[in-house]
Scaffold this motif. Structure first.
Motif, PDB file in Angstrom:
ATOM      1  N   HIS A  38       0.821  -1.212   0.000  1.00 57.11           N
ATOM      2  CA  HIS A  38       0.000   0.000   0.000  1.00 57.11           C
ATOM      3  C   HIS A  38       0.860   1.270   0.000  1.00 57.11           C
ATOM      4  N   GLU A  40       3.798   1.779  -1.187  1.00 56.96           N
ATOM      5  CA  GLU A  40       4.547   2.068  -2.412  1.00 56.96           C
ATOM      6  C   GLU A  40       3.865   3.193  -3.198  1.00 56.96           C
ATOM      7  N   TYR A  41       2.551   3.257  -3.135  1.00 59.96           N
ATOM      8  CA  TYR A  41       1.832   4.352  -3.794  1.00 59.96           C
ATOM      9  C   TYR A  41       2.117   5.680  -3.102  1.00 59.96           C
ATOM     10  N   TRP A  42       2.230   5.660  -1.794  1.00 59.92           N
ATOM     11  CA  TRP A  42       2.592   6.866  -1.042  1.00 59.92           C
ATOM     12  C   TRP A  42       3.958   7.365  -1.507  1.00 59.92           C
ATOM     13  N   GLY A  44       5.394   6.628  -4.346  1.00 51.15           N
ATOM     14  CA  GLY A  44       5.211   7.028  -5.740  1.00 51.15           C
ATOM     15  C   GLY A  44       4.647   8.432  -5.877  1.00 51.15           C
ATOM     16  N   LEU A  45       3.715   8.802  -5.021  1.00 49.44           N
ATOM     17  CA  LEU A  45       3.147  10.154  -5.053  1.00 49.44           C
ATOM     18  C   LEU A  45       4.203  11.200  -4.713  1.00 49.44           C
ATOM     19  N   ARG A  48       6.244  11.480  -7.789  1.00 46.52           N
ATOM     20  CA  ARG A  48       5.461  12.167  -8.823  1.00 46.52           C
ATOM     21  C   ARG A  48       5.463  13.678  -8.622  1.00 46.52           C
ATOM     22  N   VAL A  75       5.721   0.560  -8.433  1.00 47.64           N
ATOM     23  CA  VAL A  75       4.985   1.599  -9.151  1.00 47.64           C
ATOM     24  C   VAL A  75       5.982   2.543  -9.811  1.00 47.64           C
ATOM     25  N   LYS A  82       1.041  10.003 -14.284  1.00 57.95           N
ATOM     26  CA  LYS A  82       0.163   9.089 -13.541  1.00 57.95           C
ATOM     27  C   LYS A  82       0.980   7.958 -12.935  1.00 57.95           C
ATOM     28  N   LEU A  83       0.550   7.507 -11.758  1.00 58.08           N
ATOM     29  CA  LEU A  83       1.200   6.355 -11.126  1.00 58.08           C
ATOM     30  C   LEU A  83       0.657   5.081 -11.739  1.00 58.08           C
ATOM     31  N   LYS A  84       1.547   4.180 -12.100  1.00 59.94           N
ATOM     32  CA  LYS A  84       1.169   2.901 -12.698  1.00 59.94           C
ATOM     33  C   LYS A  84       1.891   1.781 -11.976  1.00 59.94           C
ATOM     34  N   LYS A  85       1.252   0.622 -11.904  1.00 56.66           N
ATOM     35  CA  LYS A  85       1.849  -0.567 -11.301  1.00 56.66           C
ATOM     36  C   LYS A  85       2.713  -1.257 -12.353  1.00 56.66           C
TER      37      LYS A  85
END
Length: 87
Positions: A38, A40-42, A44-45, A48, A75, A82-85
């Motif tokens: 979970h 990893e998106y944080w 990634g942001l 970004r 990601v 945009k964030l992508k997996k």
């Protein structure tokens, strides 16, 4: 016994942290794996938004490193921002 671990993201200019509560020491490895997926998106942001990732890791309540992920992420930021997996 409830405890917590702290995920740390170090960039070239900042240090970010997120606390994750763990319900049992027995579930620690599973909890870290689940939280990592979970968070990893944080991370990634943060990337970004223009930060450069130096490394990220998870610590126990005493500040000792449990696991160091380096710059490994599942990601990425595509050319449209945009964030992508990763597949």
């Amino acid at each position: 016994m409830a405890s917590q671990v702290i995920f740390v993201c170090q960039t070239e200019s900042n240090l970010y942290t997120k606390e994750v509560h763990i319900t049992s020491q027995d579930s620690l490895p599973e909890s870290i794996t689940t939280a990592k997926d979970h968070l990893e998106y944080w991370v990634g942001l943060i990337i970004r938004d223009g930060e450069t990732l130096v490394r990220w890791w998870v610590e126990d309540e005493n500040g000792s490193t449990i696991e160091d992920f380096g710059t490994e992420l599942s990601v990425y930021v595509n050319k449209y921002g945009k964030l992508k997996k990763r597949r």
